[in-house]
Write a protein that holds these residues in place. Structure first.
Motif, PDB file in Angstrom:
ATOM      1  N   GLN A 134      29.177  61.425   7.974  1.00 58.04           N
ATOM      2  CA  GLN A 134      30.157  61.704   6.940  1.00 58.04           C
ATOM      3  C   GLN A 134      31.052  60.473   6.834  1.00 58.04           C
ATOM      4  O   GLN A 134      31.990  60.278   7.617  1.00 58.04           O
ATOM      5  N   HIS A 135      30.770  59.610   5.848  1.00 58.94           N
ATOM      6  CA  HIS A 135      31.462  58.330   5.758  1.00 58.94           C
ATOM      7  C   HIS A 135      32.947  58.475   5.447  1.00 58.94           C
ATOM      8  O   HIS A 135      33.720  57.551   5.718  1.00 58.94           O
ATOM      9  N   ALA A 136      33.365  59.617   4.909  1.00 63.32           N
ATOM     10  CA  ALA A 136      34.791  59.829   4.672  1.00 63.32           C
ATOM     11  C   ALA A 136      35.554  59.941   5.994  1.00 63.32           C
ATOM     12  O   ALA A 136      36.762  59.697   6.046  1.00 63.32           O
ATOM     13  N   LEU A 137      34.840  60.341   7.051  1.00 63.97           N
ATOM     14  CA  LEU A 137      35.465  60.474   8.359  1.00 63.97           C
ATOM     15  C   LEU A 137      35.140  59.303   9.278  1.00 63.97           C
ATOM     16  O   LEU A 137      35.854  59.051  10.244  1.00 63.97           O
ATOM     17  N   GLU A 138      34.030  58.609   8.996  1.00 58.16           N
ATOM     18  CA  GLU A 138      33.597  57.487   9.826  1.00 58.16           C
ATOM     19  C   GLU A 138      33.243  56.311   8.911  1.00 58.16           C
ATOM     20  O   GLU A 138      32.070  55.995   8.736  1.00 58.16           O
ATOM     21  N   PRO A 139      34.236  55.669   8.316  1.00 59.00           N
ATOM     22  CA  PRO A 139      33.945  54.647   7.301  1.00 59.00           C
ATOM     23  C   PRO A 139      33.318  53.373   7.847  1.00 59.00           C
ATOM     24  O   PRO A 139      32.632  52.656   7.134  1.00 59.00           O
ATOM     25  N   THR A 140      33.551  53.045   9.123  1.00 61.25           N
ATOM     26  CA  THR A 140      33.057  51.788   9.678  1.00 61.25           C
ATOM     27  C   THR A 140      32.225  52.051  10.926  1.00 61.25           C
ATOM     28  O   THR A 140      32.712  52.669  11.876  1.00 61.25           O
ATOM     29  N   LEU A 141      30.995  51.585  10.923  1.00 58.97           N
ATOM     30  CA  LEU A 141      30.134  51.724  12.096  1.00 58.97           C
ATOM     31  C   LEU A 141      29.954  50.365  12.758  1.00 58.97           C
ATOM     32  O   LEU A 141      29.824  49.343  12.085  1.00 58.97           O
ATOM     33  N   GLN A 142      29.952  50.374  14.078  1.00 54.09           N
ATOM     34  CA  GLN A 142      29.736  49.151  14.835  1.00 54.09           C
ATOM     35  C   GLN A 142      28.309  48.635  14.615  1.00 54.09           C
ATOM     36  O   GLN A 142      27.386  49.416  14.406  1.00 54.09           O
ATOM     37  N   LYS A 143      28.156  47.326  14.675  1.00 53.96           N
ATOM     38  CA  LYS A 143      26.829  46.734  14.592  1.00 53.96           C
ATOM     39  C   LYS A 143      26.303  46.435  15.996  1.00 53.96           C
ATOM     40  O   LYS A 143      27.055  46.034  16.880  1.00 53.96           O
ATOM     41  N   ILE A 144      24.999  46.639  16.149  1.00 53.00           N
ATOM     42  CA  ILE A 144      24.334  46.304  17.404  1.00 53.00           C
ATOM     43  C   ILE A 144      23.696  44.932  17.257  1.00 53.00           C
ATOM     44  O   ILE A 144      22.957  44.667  16.305  1.00 53.00           O
ATOM     45  N   ALA A 145      23.982  44.051  18.200  1.00 48.05           N
ATOM     46  CA  ALA A 145      23.451  42.687  18.152  1.00 48.05           C
ATOM     47  C   ALA A 145      22.136  42.550  18.888  1.00 48.05           C
ATOM     48  O   ALA A 145      21.317  41.688  18.558  1.00 48.05           O
ATOM     49  N   ALA A 146      21.901  43.403  19.894  1.00 46.36           N
ATOM     50  CA  ALA A 146      20.667  43.321  20.677  1.00 46.36           C
ATOM     51  C   ALA A 146      20.512  44.611  21.473  1.00 46.36           C
ATOM     52  O   ALA A 146      21.432  45.430  21.561  1.00 46.36           O
ATOM     53  N   THR A 147      19.329  44.777  22.037  1.00 46.33           N
ATOM     54  CA  THR A 147      19.055  45.914  22.919  1.00 46.33           C
ATOM     55  C   THR A 147      18.440  45.391  24.206  1.00 46.33           C
ATOM     56  O   THR A 147      17.770  44.355  24.227  1.00 46.33           O
ATOM     57  N   ASP A 148      18.648  46.132  25.291  1.00 50.30           N
ATOM     58  CA  ASP A 148      18.157  45.674  26.589  1.00 50.30           C
ATOM     59  C   ASP A 148      18.020  46.865  27.532  1.00 50.30           C
ATOM     60  O   ASP A 148      19.023  47.435  27.963  1.00 50.30           O
ATOM     61  N   GLY A 149      16.780  47.254  27.820  1.00 48.83           N
ATOM     62  CA  GLY A 149      16.554  48.340  28.773  1.00 48.83           C
ATOM     63  C   GLY A 149      17.180  49.637  28.313  1.00 48.83           C
ATOM     64  O   GLY A 149      16.830  50.177  27.267  1.00 48.83           O
ATOM     65  N   ALA A 150      18.131  50.150  29.079  1.00 45.89           N
ATOM     66  CA  ALA A 150      18.807  51.405  28.728  1.00 45.89           C
ATOM     67  C   ALA A 150      20.081  51.165  27.919  1.00 45.89           C
ATOM     68  O   ALA A 150      20.838  52.114  27.693  1.00 45.89           O
ATOM     69  N   TYR A 151      20.295  49.932  27.449  1.00 45.91           N
ATOM     70  CA  TYR A 151      21.577  49.596  26.833  1.00 45.91           C
ATOM     71  C   TYR A 151      21.439  49.046  25.414  1.00 45.91           C
ATOM     72  O   TYR A 151      20.459  48.374  25.076  1.00 45.91           O
ATOM     73  N   LEU A 152      22.462  49.356  24.611  1.00 51.22           N
ATOM     74  CA  LEU A 152      22.692  48.728  23.318  1.00 51.22           C
ATOM     75  C   LEU A 152      23.814  47.714  23.503  1.00 51.22           C
ATOM     76  O   LEU A 152      24.785  47.987  24.223  1.00 51.22           O
ATOM     77  N   ILE A 153      23.699  46.568  22.855  1.00 48.83           N
ATOM     78  CA  ILE A 153      24.705  45.525  23.009  1.00 48.83           C
ATOM     79  C   ILE A 153      25.401  45.318  21.667  1.00 48.83           C
ATOM     80  O   ILE A 153      24.769  44.918  20.683  1.00 48.83           O
ATOM     81  N   GLU A 154      26.687  45.621  21.621  1.00 52.45           N
ATOM     82  CA  GLU A 154      27.451  45.483  20.394  1.00 52.45           C
ATOM     83  C   GLU A 154      27.738  44.013  20.103  1.00 52.45           C
ATOM     84  O   GLU A 154      27.578  43.150  20.968  1.00 52.45           O
ATOM     85  N   GLU A 155      28.154  43.733  18.877  1.00 51.30           N
ATOM     86  CA  GLU A 155      28.434  42.347  18.475  1.00 51.30           C
ATOM     87  C   GLU A 155      29.462  41.681  19.385  1.00 51.30           C
ATOM     88  O   GLU A 155      29.421  40.478  19.615  1.00 51.30           O
TER      89      GLU A 155
END
Length: 421
Positions: free
Chosen positions: A11-32
């Motif tokens: 629901q973009h009215a409640l969550e207007p900005t989503l973080q971007k993921i720069a990479a992935t590694d094993g069990a982890y997501l790596i944010e910008e």
């Protein structure tokens, strides 16, 4: 600058900005920013061995040097042939034919069409589909029709077809479910029973015993009703065995696979069927053809990733990793016993569930978004299904990773109880 992207289940009215993921590694997501976030739900249940498993990535790179999309109605190719043979070997006996598609929804859509086409081509009038209460099978029109009616599909009700529903087999009420199935199957109108074996995923991670799956199979066989096992979520080790059906030694007539089929690297799905279903569509009459396809059916690069995934299952101790995760879940779930803020705890395989005791339950419970934001602040990706908090991590997850997740859940429950969220 505002992003033009429209995100799923957002629901973009409640969550207007989503973080971007720069990479992935094993069990982890790596944010910008470089922050690492534990992917405790396997990016919506697709990542099995871990992000960017080396063997799967290598297979993708090799396939990219040889292929792009090939029309699958006119040609075949080695990755699709190798994968089909591997899937037939992996699946319960009798599932000898493999039809490719693109997602879990399409895998189930294909299964429904196979079931109805089988009886149509035999000259029999059987058009009813039986499903289980609280089920979720996808977001196409056909799969929405077979899922639980509610907030997910209320706007599209005019497009949906009717199905017959059996109650979820709550403890102590299993016979009611079996009696309902017996009654519907004995009508002579039922083409298939469509179920998620052992665990209902988006319906609240509800779990039922393998013995019930055995009884479902017995009833459907007795009335010549097809059994469709939707293992899109439950497959690839999530319940502790490669397929959930293994725990009941049950062979369905149709098996739906997706999500972990490529280890989560690329979209792909497969619907496996018995020779009897294939033969019902095998004819010199072209009108009996199975009329289904998509432009990207059996994408060679995705198939190559899936073949590599099978190799990982064959050559690495995946089930040992799953067993260790099961043990860790059992131990760590004990902390929620006798907690007044917890309505139920349950676990099967690598799936662990903490259901919260809140006044407003269900998918739209406001505790879900509150907890999700809290978990992200703690460096853990968990998306509660309303008041149902669950873990379904990649199999490379460590004990320290799971401790991080369980500590976040405990703290989140405490803060909810104190009104701090």
């Amino acid at each position: 600058m505002t992003s033009p992207v429209w995100h799923p289940f957002t629901q973009h009215a409640l969550e207007p900005t989503l973080q971007k993921i720069a990479a992935t590694d094993g069990a982890y997501l790596i944010e910008e920013s470089g922050r690492r976030v534990l992917d405790a739900i396997s990016s919506w249940w697709v990542i099995t061995h871990g992000h960017r498993h080396p063997l799967i990535m290598q297979a993708i790179r090799h396939a990219l040097d040889r292929y792009d999309q090939i029309i699958f109605a006119e040609y075949s190719h080695e990755p699709a042939e190798d994968l089909a043979r591997g899937l037939v070997k992996l699946a319960p006996a009798g599932l000898n034919h493999v039809f490719y598609s693109d997602s879990g929804s399409t895998a189930v859509e294909v299964a429904l069409k196979m079931a109805l086409g089988t009886f149509h081509n035999r000259g029999l009038t059987r058009s009813r589909i039986v499903v289980m209460e609280h089920s979720y099978h996808g977001d196409t029109i056909g799969t929405m029709s077979t899922g639980e009616r509610g907030v997910f599909n209320a706007a599209y009700e005019p497009l949906l077809f009717g199905v017959d529903t059996i109650p979820f087999p709550d403890p102590g009420e299993e016979q009611q479910t079996l009696d309902a199935l017996e009654h519907l199957c004995s009508s002579g109108q039922t083409a298939a029973l469509l179920i998620e074996p052992l665990v209902l995923g988006a319906g609240g991670m509800k779990i039922y015993a393998p013995q019930l799956l055995v009884q479902f199979r017995e009833i459907t066989k007795r009335h010549d009703v097809l059994l469709i096992a939707d293992e899109v979520m439950t497959g690839w080790g999530r319940t502790g065995t490669v397929l959930a059906c293994e725990q009941a030694s049950v062979a369905p007539d149709i098996l739906c696979l997706s999500k972990g089929i490529t280890g989560g690297a690329l979209p792909l799905a497969a619907t496996l069927a018995t020779s009897e279903i294939f033969e019902a569509h095998y004819s010199t009459e072209r009108r009996k053809t199975f009329f289904h396809s998509s432009s990207y059916t059996a994408n060679p690069i995705a198939c190559a990733a899936a073949v590599a995934n099978l190799d990982v299952w064959c050559n690495e101790p995946v089930l040992d990793r799953i067993g260790k995760i099961e043990t860790l879940h059992r131990e760590r779930l004990r902390r929620f016993e006798n907690n007044a803020d917890v309505a139920d705890i349950r676990q099967i395989g690598t799936i662990a569930v903490v259901e919260l005791a809140v006044p407003a339950s269900g998918y739209l419970s406001d505790v879900g978004p509150k907890l999700r934001r809290f978990f992200r602040e703690r460096g853990v990706l968990i998306r509660p299904l309303g008041n149902v908090v669950y873990l379904m991590s990649p199999y490379c997850v460590t004990e320290a990773d799971l401790n991080l997740a369980y500590d976040a859940i405990s703290e989140g429950i405490d803060q909810l109880a104190r009104g701090a969220l």
